[in-house]
Design an enzyme around this catalytic site. Structure first.
Site, mmCIF file in Angstrom:
data_model
loop_
_atom_site.group_PDB
_atom_site.id
_atom_site.type_symbol
_atom_site.label_atom_id
_atom_site.label_comp_id
_atom_site.label_asym_id
_atom_site.label_seq_id
_atom_site.Cartn_x
_atom_site.Cartn_y
_atom_site.Cartn_z
ATOM 1 N N GLN A 196 13.910 -2.076 10.759
ATOM 2 C CA GLN A 196 13.661 -3.463 11.401
ATOM 3 C C GLN A 196 14.593 -4.514 10.559
ATOM 4 O O GLN A 196 14.981 -4.282 9.396
ATOM 5 C CB GLN A 196 12.183 -4.055 11.134
ATOM 6 C CG GLN A 196 11.198 -3.062 11.921
ATOM 7 C CD GLN A 196 9.988 -3.304 11.837
ATOM 8 O OE1 GLN A 196 9.621 -3.542 10.373
ATOM 9 N NE2 GLN A 196 9.032 -3.362 12.551
ATOM 10 N N ARG A 206 9.515 -9.427 4.289
ATOM 11 C CA ARG A 206 9.093 -8.101 4.304
ATOM 12 C C ARG A 206 9.182 -7.733 5.664
ATOM 13 O O ARG A 206 8.725 -8.087 6.674
ATOM 14 C CB ARG A 206 7.863 -7.942 3.918
ATOM 15 C CG ARG A 206 7.159 -6.405 3.766
ATOM 16 C CD ARG A 206 5.676 -6.011 3.463
ATOM 17 N NE ARG A 206 5.040 -6.766 4.714
ATOM 18 C CZ ARG A 206 4.675 -6.143 5.838
ATOM 19 N NH1 ARG A 206 5.197 -5.063 6.341
ATOM 20 N NH2 ARG A 206 4.095 -6.922 6.619
ATOM 21 N N VAL A 207 9.778 -6.397 6.152
ATOM 22 C CA VAL A 207 9.720 -5.850 7.228
ATOM 23 C C VAL A 207 8.947 -4.517 7.074
ATOM 24 O O VAL A 207 9.180 -3.920 5.795
ATOM 25 C CB VAL A 207 10.981 -5.731 8.085
ATOM 26 C CG1 VAL A 207 11.489 -6.844 8.485
ATOM 27 C CG2 VAL A 207 12.073 -4.855 7.007
ATOM 28 N N SER A 208 8.338 -3.843 7.987
ATOM 29 C CA SER A 208 7.859 -2.380 7.798
ATOM 30 C C SER A 208 8.778 -1.260 7.551
ATOM 31 O O SER A 208 8.183 -0.244 7.072
ATOM 32 C CB SER A 208 6.665 -2.236 8.923
ATOM 33 O OG SER A 208 5.826 -3.319 9.074
ATOM 34 N N SER A 209 9.893 -1.142 8.064
ATOM 35 C CA SER A 209 10.631 -0.040 7.967
ATOM 36 C C SER A 209 12.301 -0.587 8.151
ATOM 37 O O SER A 209 12.735 -1.672 8.250
ATOM 38 C CB SER A 209 10.552 0.619 9.169
ATOM 39 O OG SER A 209 11.047 0.212 10.431
#
Length: 191
Positions: A15, A9-12
């Site tokens: 990324q 998982r990355v926030s955006s």
């Protein structure tokens, strides 16, 4: 036959998740590009539906699974109750079905609390930055999703009976955004 599953998982979208789980091999990998503030992430939900008893889910670190201690505890509990092993690479922690030892539970709670604390600090700094920018008169807020002419067109189409999902697709916005624009009160011209 049990599967090995990775979760990233990355926030955006800006990324890159490549460094997560680098060099490890899995039968299937689920990757979200979304905030860890809650569990409503498409690939996390798909992972929860996909896993079966005996599988192992590997995640780079606790904060990749979630930024809220209760969510982290709930997700790990949900998975282990289904007979799934959960492994966090960075923290070198593994949770197996059938309960954990007291030390693992304590460390998990402490590290999960730090992940939540970090998220709270980020939000606090962001709010402080916005407040200071407003004082200086440089804060403009989020850029509107639609131009004034698009909003007019959207409202006309809605008045003609075009369905909200179709409007959302046509204008490239979410249904929630469509409803927000349709709810807004347009100020009357004073002149």
């Amino acid at each position: 036959m049990p599967s090995t599953i990775g979760y990233k998982r990355v926030s955006s979208y800006g990324q890159n998740e490549v460094r997560q789980l680098d060099g490890l091999t899995f039968d299937k990998i689920f990757t979200d590009k979304a905030s860890g503030k809650d569990t409503q992430r498409p690939q996390l939900q798909a992972l929860l539906e996909y896993v079966r008893e005996g599988d192992t889910v590997t995640i780079h670190s606790l904060d990749r699974l979630g930024r809220n201690l209760l969510d982290l505890q709930g997700l790990v509990g949900q998975l282990t109750e289904k007979g799934i092993t959960v492994h966090f690479v960075k923290e070198n922690m593994t949770f197996k079905p059938g309960g954990q030892d007291s030390m693992s539970t304590l460390l998990f709670s402490i590290m999960g609390a730090f992940a939540q604390f970090e998220r709270d600090l980020i939000r606090e700094r962001q709010a402080e930055g916005i407040a200071q920018a407003k004082k200086r008169g440089v804060y403009k807020g989020r850029k509107p999703k639609l131009t004034a002419s698009q909003v007019t067109e959207l409202r006309e189409l809605a008045a003609q009976g075009v369905k909200k999902p179709e409007l959302a697709q046509r204008f490239g916005v979410s249904r929630k955004t469509v409803y927000e624009y349709l709810r807004e009160v347009v100020p009357a011209n004073s002149g």
